[in-house]
Design an enzyme around this catalytic site. Structure first.
Site, PDB file in Angstrom:
ATOM      1  N   LYS A 110       0.808  -1.198   0.000  1.00 27.92           N
ATOM      2  CA  LYS A 110       0.000   0.000   0.000  1.00 27.92           C
ATOM      3  C   LYS A 110       0.860   1.275   0.000  1.00 27.92           C
ATOM      4  CE  LYS A 110      -3.009  -2.222   3.348  1.00 27.92           C
ATOM      5  NZ  LYS A 110      -3.488  -2.112   4.760  1.00 27.92           N
ATOM      6  N   GLY A 111       2.091   1.139   0.436  1.00 27.21           N
ATOM      7  CA  GLY A 111       2.905   2.321   0.722  1.00 27.21           C
ATOM      8  C   GLY A 111       3.037   3.324  -0.398  1.00 27.21           C
ATOM      9  N   GLU A 127       7.748   3.045  -6.160  1.00 26.49           N
ATOM     10  CA  GLU A 127       7.781   2.522  -4.793  1.00 26.49           C
ATOM     11  C   GLU A 127       7.930   3.657  -3.790  1.00 26.49           C
ATOM     12  OE1 GLU A 127       7.122   0.576  -2.705  1.00 26.49           O
ATOM     13  OE2 GLU A 127       7.844  -1.444  -2.962  1.00 26.49           O
ATOM     14  N   ASP A 154      14.274  -0.848   0.852  1.00 26.70           N
ATOM     15  CA  ASP A 154      14.944  -1.091   2.126  1.00 26.70           C
ATOM     16  C   ASP A 154      15.937  -2.245   1.888  1.00 26.70           C
ATOM     17  OD1 ASP A 154      15.515  -1.350   4.804  1.00 26.70           O
ATOM     18  OD2 ASP A 154      13.473  -1.561   5.466  1.00 26.70           O
ATOM     19  N   LYS A 191      16.974   3.530   1.088  1.00 27.54           N
ATOM     20  CA  LYS A 191      17.696   3.324   2.344  1.00 27.54           C
ATOM     21  C   LYS A 191      18.821   2.328   2.056  1.00 27.54           C
ATOM     22  CE  LYS A 191      15.062   3.066   6.419  1.00 27.54           C
ATOM     23  NZ  LYS A 191      14.342   2.238   7.419  1.00 27.54           N
ATOM     24  N   ARG A 245       0.116   6.853   7.617  1.00 29.48           N
ATOM     25  CA  ARG A 245       0.307   6.939   6.161  1.00 29.48           C
ATOM     26  C   ARG A 245      -0.102   8.297   5.610  1.00 29.48           C
ATOM     27  NH1 ARG A 245       1.413   1.709   4.119  1.00 29.48           N
ATOM     28  NH2 ARG A 245       0.393  -0.005   5.192  1.00 29.48           N
TER      29      ARG A 245
HETATM   30  C1  PRP Z   1       7.339  -1.696   2.291  1.00 28.11           C
HETATM   31  C2  PRP Z   1       7.556  -0.756   1.123  1.00 28.11           C
HETATM   32  C3  PRP Z   1       8.176  -1.628   0.083  1.00 28.11           C
HETATM   33  C4  PRP Z   1       8.937  -2.647   0.884  1.00 28.11           C
HETATM   34  C5  PRP Z   1      10.374  -2.311   0.887  1.00 28.11           C
HETATM   35  O1  PRP Z   1       6.114  -2.317   2.106  1.00 28.11           O
HETATM   36  O2  PRP Z   1       6.352  -0.205   0.679  1.00 28.11           O
HETATM   37  O3  PRP Z   1       7.219  -2.271  -0.721  1.00 28.11           O
HETATM   38  O4  PRP Z   1       8.414  -2.603   2.215  1.00 28.11           O
HETATM   39  O5  PRP Z   1      11.097  -3.192   1.689  1.00 28.11           O
HETATM   40  P1  PRP Z   1      12.225  -4.141   1.135  1.00 28.11           P
HETATM   41  O6  PRP Z   1      13.108  -3.333   0.231  1.00 28.11           O
HETATM   42  O7  PRP Z   1      12.936  -4.566   2.378  1.00 28.11           O
HETATM   43  O8  PRP Z   1      11.603  -5.286   0.406  1.00 28.11           O
HETATM   44  P2  PRP Z   1       5.395  -3.161   3.234  1.00 28.11           P
HETATM   45  O9  PRP Z   1       5.647  -4.601   2.990  1.00 28.11           O
HETATM   46  O10 PRP Z   1       5.736  -2.593   4.572  1.00 28.11           O
HETATM   47  O11 PRP Z   1       3.870  -2.958   2.932  1.00 28.11           O
HETATM   48  P3  PRP Z   1       3.017  -1.618   2.785  1.00 28.11           P
HETATM   49  O12 PRP Z   1       3.520  -0.919   1.551  1.00 28.11           O
HETATM   50  O13 PRP Z   1       1.622  -2.105   2.636  1.00 28.11           O
HETATM   51  O14 PRP Z   1       3.214  -0.779   4.034  1.00 28.11           O
END
Ligand code: PRP
Length: 176
Positions: A43-44, A99, A103, A131, A165
């Site tokens: 969702k982010g 995105e 991370d 990051k 959010r």
């Molecule tokens: C977060 C963000 C990315 C992912 C990045 O999503 O939106 O999709 O993590 O992390 P990574 O590089 O370690 O894979 P999350 O899974 O928290 O879901 P959300 O977007 O619904 O909050």
């Protein structure tokens, strides 16, 4: 003034707006006449997606997918799960993955590979936040609007247990 749970403001609303305009123009230049498909990873990315496509004033299409490498808390498990898939045929398409944050890179590593397997002509990544200190997977964004230190950030689409959010800025979460 900051909301409850926010230790400090890392990126202000004004800084976000300026950067979005800058990168919208860069993408418009590169993708003019290519009808790119923007894919937001839910969702982010929902707020960044809405802003970056409006800043990129060229013909384009959008779609969303839900993929996650996080199953609980703030720690990545390294596994990626597709929870909701695209409706668009990727064959021959120029895809721009939008995105909110890269991370560990596990999510985008898997998603990019999948899109290329599905026949996308090109796949580029535009991320709102990068990051790099936390990277595990062999992947880097083509465009990163902001590079940030290894802090737990919230706002502009990013959550802590689904809250925050809707903050208009990026804040550092006040961990207990
Ligand atoms: C977060 C963000 C990315 C992912 C990045 O999503 O939106 O999709 O993590 O992390 P990574 O590089 O370690 O894979 P999350 O899974 O928290 O879901 P959300 O977007 O619904 O909050």
């Amino acid at each position: 003034m900051t909301e409850y749970g926010v230790k400090k403001v890392l990126i202000t609303e004004e800084e976000i707006k300026a950067k979005i305009e800058e990168y919208g123009k860069i993408l418009a230049e590169e993708y003019r006449d290519r009808n790119p498909l923007f894919v937001g990873i839910l969702k982010g990315s929902f707020i960044f997606m809405a802003d970056i496509v409006r800043a990129t004033q060229i013909p384009c299409e959008i779609d969303f997918m839900s993929a996650s490498s996080y199953y609980n808390g703030t720690v990545s498990t390294g596994n990626v799960k597709i929870k909701m898939d695209l409706n668009t045929d990727l064959n021959g398409r120029d895809v721009i993955i939008a995105e909110d944050i890269i991370d560990t890179g596990n999510t985008l590593f898997a998603v990019k590979k999948l899109f290329l397997q599905r026949g996308a002509k090109s796949v580029k990544i535009v991320t709102f936040l990068d990051k790099p200190d936390r990277r595990v997977a062999d992947i880097s964004p083509d465009y990163a609007l902001f590079t940030i230190p290894d802090e737990f950030v919230i706002g502009y689409g990013l959550d802590c247990a689904e809250k925050y959010r809707n903050l208009k800025y990026i804040g550092v979460y006040e961990e207990e």
